[in-house]
Design an enzyme around this catalytic site. Structure first.
Site, mmCIF file in Angstrom:
data_model
loop_
_atom_site.group_PDB
_atom_site.id
_atom_site.type_symbol
_atom_site.label_atom_id
_atom_site.label_comp_id
_atom_site.label_asym_id
_atom_site.label_seq_id
_atom_site.Cartn_x
_atom_site.Cartn_y
_atom_site.Cartn_z
ATOM 1 N N GLY A 57 1.586 10.409 -0.278
ATOM 2 C CA GLY A 57 0.583 11.176 -0.739
ATOM 3 C C GLY A 57 -0.824 10.887 -0.287
ATOM 4 O O GLY A 57 -1.098 9.654 0.002
ATOM 5 N N ARG A 118 6.104 13.203 4.293
ATOM 6 C CA ARG A 118 7.167 12.188 3.450
ATOM 7 C C ARG A 118 8.270 12.322 4.498
ATOM 8 O O ARG A 118 8.817 13.397 4.770
ATOM 9 C CB ARG A 118 7.558 12.595 2.323
ATOM 10 C CG ARG A 118 6.173 12.636 1.055
ATOM 11 C CD ARG A 118 6.506 12.607 -0.225
ATOM 12 N NE ARG A 118 5.257 12.674 -0.882
ATOM 13 C CZ ARG A 118 4.722 11.797 -1.684
ATOM 14 N NH1 ARG A 118 5.108 10.663 -1.468
ATOM 15 N NH2 ARG A 118 3.462 12.157 -2.193
ATOM 16 N N ASP A 149 3.441 2.403 -1.859
ATOM 17 C CA ASP A 149 4.606 1.497 -1.884
ATOM 18 C C ASP A 149 5.559 1.933 -0.915
ATOM 19 O O ASP A 149 6.419 1.230 -0.246
ATOM 20 C CB ASP A 149 4.863 1.101 -3.151
ATOM 21 C CG ASP A 149 5.366 2.253 -4.308
ATOM 22 O OD1 ASP A 149 4.920 3.412 -3.922
ATOM 23 O OD2 ASP A 149 5.994 2.010 -5.068
ATOM 24 N N THR A 172 -3.539 5.061 -2.136
ATOM 25 C CA THR A 172 -2.874 5.856 -3.075
ATOM 26 C C THR A 172 -3.764 6.140 -4.255
ATOM 27 O O THR A 172 -4.421 5.087 -4.490
ATOM 28 C CB THR A 172 -1.696 5.349 -3.396
ATOM 29 O OG1 THR A 172 -1.091 6.109 -4.502
ATOM 30 C CG2 THR A 172 -1.724 3.806 -3.816
ATOM 31 N N ASP A 174 -2.938 6.191 -7.192
ATOM 32 C CA ASP A 174 -2.164 5.765 -8.361
ATOM 33 C C ASP A 174 -2.812 4.296 -8.841
ATOM 34 O O ASP A 174 -2.584 3.984 -9.695
ATOM 35 C CB ASP A 174 -0.603 5.655 -8.005
ATOM 36 C CG ASP A 174 -0.310 7.137 -8.109
ATOM 37 O OD1 ASP A 174 -0.828 8.071 -8.713
ATOM 38 O OD2 ASP A 174 0.747 7.116 -7.332
ATOM 39 N N ASP A 176 -1.143 1.590 -8.047
ATOM 40 C CA ASP A 176 -0.094 1.014 -8.500
ATOM 41 C C ASP A 176 0.399 -0.060 -7.706
ATOM 42 O O ASP A 176 1.551 -0.612 -7.569
ATOM 43 C CB ASP A 176 1.020 1.904 -8.763
ATOM 44 C CG ASP A 176 1.420 2.600 -7.539
ATOM 45 O OD1 ASP A 176 0.783 2.790 -6.702
ATOM 46 O OD2 ASP A 176 2.462 3.426 -7.785
ATOM 47 N N ARG A 218 2.609 9.327 -12.218
ATOM 48 C CA ARG A 218 4.396 9.515 -12.792
ATOM 49 C C ARG A 218 4.796 8.205 -13.326
ATOM 50 O O ARG A 218 5.419 8.319 -14.370
ATOM 51 C CB ARG A 218 5.214 9.723 -11.409
ATOM 52 C CG ARG A 218 5.217 11.331 -10.917
ATOM 53 C CD ARG A 218 6.317 11.605 -10.409
ATOM 54 N NE ARG A 218 6.154 10.965 -9.068
ATOM 55 C CZ ARG A 218 5.572 10.986 -8.059
ATOM 56 N NH1 ARG A 218 5.061 12.327 -7.864
ATOM 57 N NH2 ARG A 218 5.458 10.575 -6.880
HETATM 58 P P1 ATP Z 1 2.189 7.560 -2.792
HETATM 59 O O1 ATP Z 1 2.241 6.384 -3.679
HETATM 60 O O2 ATP Z 1 0.887 8.349 -2.778
HETATM 61 O O3 ATP Z 1 3.618 8.467 -3.229
HETATM 62 P P2 ATP Z 1 3.774 6.452 -0.970
HETATM 63 O O4 ATP Z 1 3.658 5.464 0.333
HETATM 64 O O5 ATP Z 1 4.552 5.515 -1.883
HETATM 65 O O6 ATP Z 1 2.753 7.279 -1.379
HETATM 66 P P3 ATP Z 1 6.410 7.850 -0.592
HETATM 67 O O7 ATP Z 1 6.865 9.429 -0.358
HETATM 68 O O8 ATP Z 1 7.237 6.989 -1.497
HETATM 69 O O9 ATP Z 1 4.979 7.613 -0.587
HETATM 70 O O10 ATP Z 1 6.762 7.023 1.115
HETATM 71 C C1 ATP Z 1 6.180 7.638 2.297
HETATM 72 C C2 ATP Z 1 7.203 7.609 3.257
HETATM 73 O O11 ATP Z 1 7.645 6.104 3.533
HETATM 74 C C3 ATP Z 1 8.561 8.177 3.014
HETATM 75 O O12 ATP Z 1 8.323 9.568 3.254
HETATM 76 C C4 ATP Z 1 9.310 7.374 4.058
HETATM 77 O O13 ATP Z 1 9.121 8.151 5.285
HETATM 78 C C5 ATP Z 1 8.783 6.078 4.169
HETATM 79 N N1 ATP Z 1 9.792 5.340 3.119
HETATM 80 C C6 ATP Z 1 9.611 4.979 2.021
HETATM 81 N N2 ATP Z 1 10.956 4.467 1.563
HETATM 82 C C7 ATP Z 1 11.498 3.839 2.624
HETATM 83 C C8 ATP Z 1 12.639 3.268 3.011
HETATM 84 N N3 ATP Z 1 13.141 2.725 1.914
HETATM 85 N N4 ATP Z 1 13.103 3.243 4.055
HETATM 86 C C9 ATP Z 1 12.416 3.686 5.317
HETATM 87 N N5 ATP Z 1 11.207 4.462 4.758
HETATM 88 C C10 ATP Z 1 10.828 4.613 3.645
#
Ligand code: ATP
Length: 369
Positions: A57, A118, A149, A172, A174, A176, A218
């Site tokens: 995000g 994503r 994360d 992020t 959040d 978190d 969330r």
């Molecule tokens: P936000 O907290 O704003 O949602 P985020 O970094 O947690 O941000 P996610 O959509 O959970 O957002 O993860 C971003 C990207 O990281 C995913 O689209 C994917 O490409 C990669 N990713 C997440 N989990 C994994 C995993 N277990 N293995 C490999 N890549 C991952």
């Protein structure tokens, strides 16, 4: 730094430890979790070229972080490549060299000029193999990942599979992530939500209305708690707590008995009682004398020019990420704890649940009478 710290009770430990960090191996305690911090390897490979990407995000201040990574890299004589659309850009080789002027005039802009995504492909072994092929072909020595994360989970796996130095910057809204008091974008999101609450309160108090305002979160209630206290809400309902409708009704009845003219209840989108419309309907069943309205703030909270606090945080973390890589740091997330730069093993930052500060609920209750 004016926001409420969830970790204030640990300040003495952190100040001591942060000061000694680069000199010794340390064990320290963080919300009941032990983090091992290792002295960076003196044999670390020299970093000459790095890639930077934004993932997950988007958050206000990501641009400021990219700018800091680019300028700090160039300052230290490191070439820096901007990778577009998160991990998808690494898989599809969408990257280009960035220069000092490539990041002019982005400090004040929300979103991310590197774009985010994503990436489902990066979750697969084949996708990460392609990403590594491009990483090698471009002769990159390290990767800086700005995200949440999920993005750090991907970075951790990639780094372990291919022994690639990675460093994470928490971006992020959040807030978190453990290992930092604040994430980039959180302060701006709270200010946006609080500004909206102020405006809604004007109309709420003109008509004696009860407003339910849904904010993002969330799984975590940090935005809800901070915007609720800042906006003078009568109650806040967050995913981490099991508040019942009866408790909320009791709080609202008490306010009515005290001639409260307007009522604003903040609801985090992931709260267990349902969304803001569900909660409003349940309250209406018992308190039919209230004129009830619902507002869902939604993606409004992600946008906008970053606050000074987010710009400063992003600038500090961006420079610290580059300096960390130069010092041989890898598989860590850079953060700020008690106003000091810290490097937390990325696995710990992901695994550790960052808890809300119970004292903020106590304060909110006292002030809601
Ligand atoms: P936000 O907290 O704003 O949602 P985020 O970094 O947690 O941000 P996610 O959509 O959970 O957002 O993860 C971003 C990207 O990281 C995913 O689209 C994917 O490409 C990669 N990713 C997440 N989990 C994994 C995993 N277990 N293995 C490999 N890549 C991952």
């Amino acid at each position: 730094m004016t926001l409420f710290s969830s970790f204030s009770s640990y300040s003495a430990n952190f100040q001591t430890i942060a000061g000694l960090y680069f000199h010794t191996t340390q064990t320290f305690y963080f919300e009941n979790t032990i983090f091992e911090c290792f002295e960076p390897s003196l044999m670390a490979k020299e970093i000459k070229k790095i890639g930077v990407l934004t993932s997950g995000g988007d958050a206000p201040g990501m641009n400021a972080a990219v700018r800091a990574v680019v300028r700090a890299s160039i300052y230290y004589g490191i070439e820096v490549y901007g990778i577009y659309r998160g991990y998808d850009g690494l898989i599809n080789d969408k990257m280009e060299e960035l220069h000092v002027r490539s990041v002019s005039n982005i400090l004040s802009r929300g979103g991310t000029f590197l774009l985010s995504a994503r990436s489902e492909a990066f979750r697969t072994k084949e996708g990460r193999a392609k990403a590594y092929e491009n990483f090698k072909a471009r002769e990159l020595d390290a990767l800086v990942v700005i995200g949440g994360d999920g993005s750090f989970t991907g970075a951790d796996i990639f780094s372990q599979e291919y022994d690639v130095p990675v460093i994470g910057i928490p971006g992020t809204i959040d807030n978190d992530l453990a290992g930092t008091d604040y994430t980039i974008g959180f302060d701006t999101a709270c200010n946006t939500a609080r500004e909206a609450i102020d405006k809604i309160r004007d109309t709420a108090s003109s008509h004696d209305r009860l407003f339910f305002i849904e904010v993002m979160g969330r799984d975590a209630g940090f935005i809800a708690v901070n915007s609720a206290i800042g906006g003078g809400a009568v109650a806040m309902i967050v995913p981490e707590h099991n508040w019942s409708i009866d408790q909320l009704i009791k709080r609202l009845r008490k306010g009515a008995a005290n001639q409260k003219a307007s009522n604003v209840v903040i609801i985090a989108e992931g709260c267990k009682l349902g969304n803001a419309y569900d909660v409003a309907a349940k309250v209406k069943e018992q308190l039919d004398y209230f004129d009830i309205r619902v507002t869902v703030l939604g993606h409004l909270q992600r946008g906008g020019s970053p606050t000074t606090m987010d710009r400063v945080l992003a600038s500090r973390l961006g420079v610290a990420a580059v300096e960390g890589l130069r010092d041989g740091q890898s598989k860590v997330m850079v953060g700020v704890i008690n106003n000091r730069i810290t490097y937390t093993p990325i696995g710990e930052a992901i695994k550790t649940v960052k808890r809300l500060d119970d004292d903020e609920f106590r304060i909110a209750k006292i002030l809601s009478i």
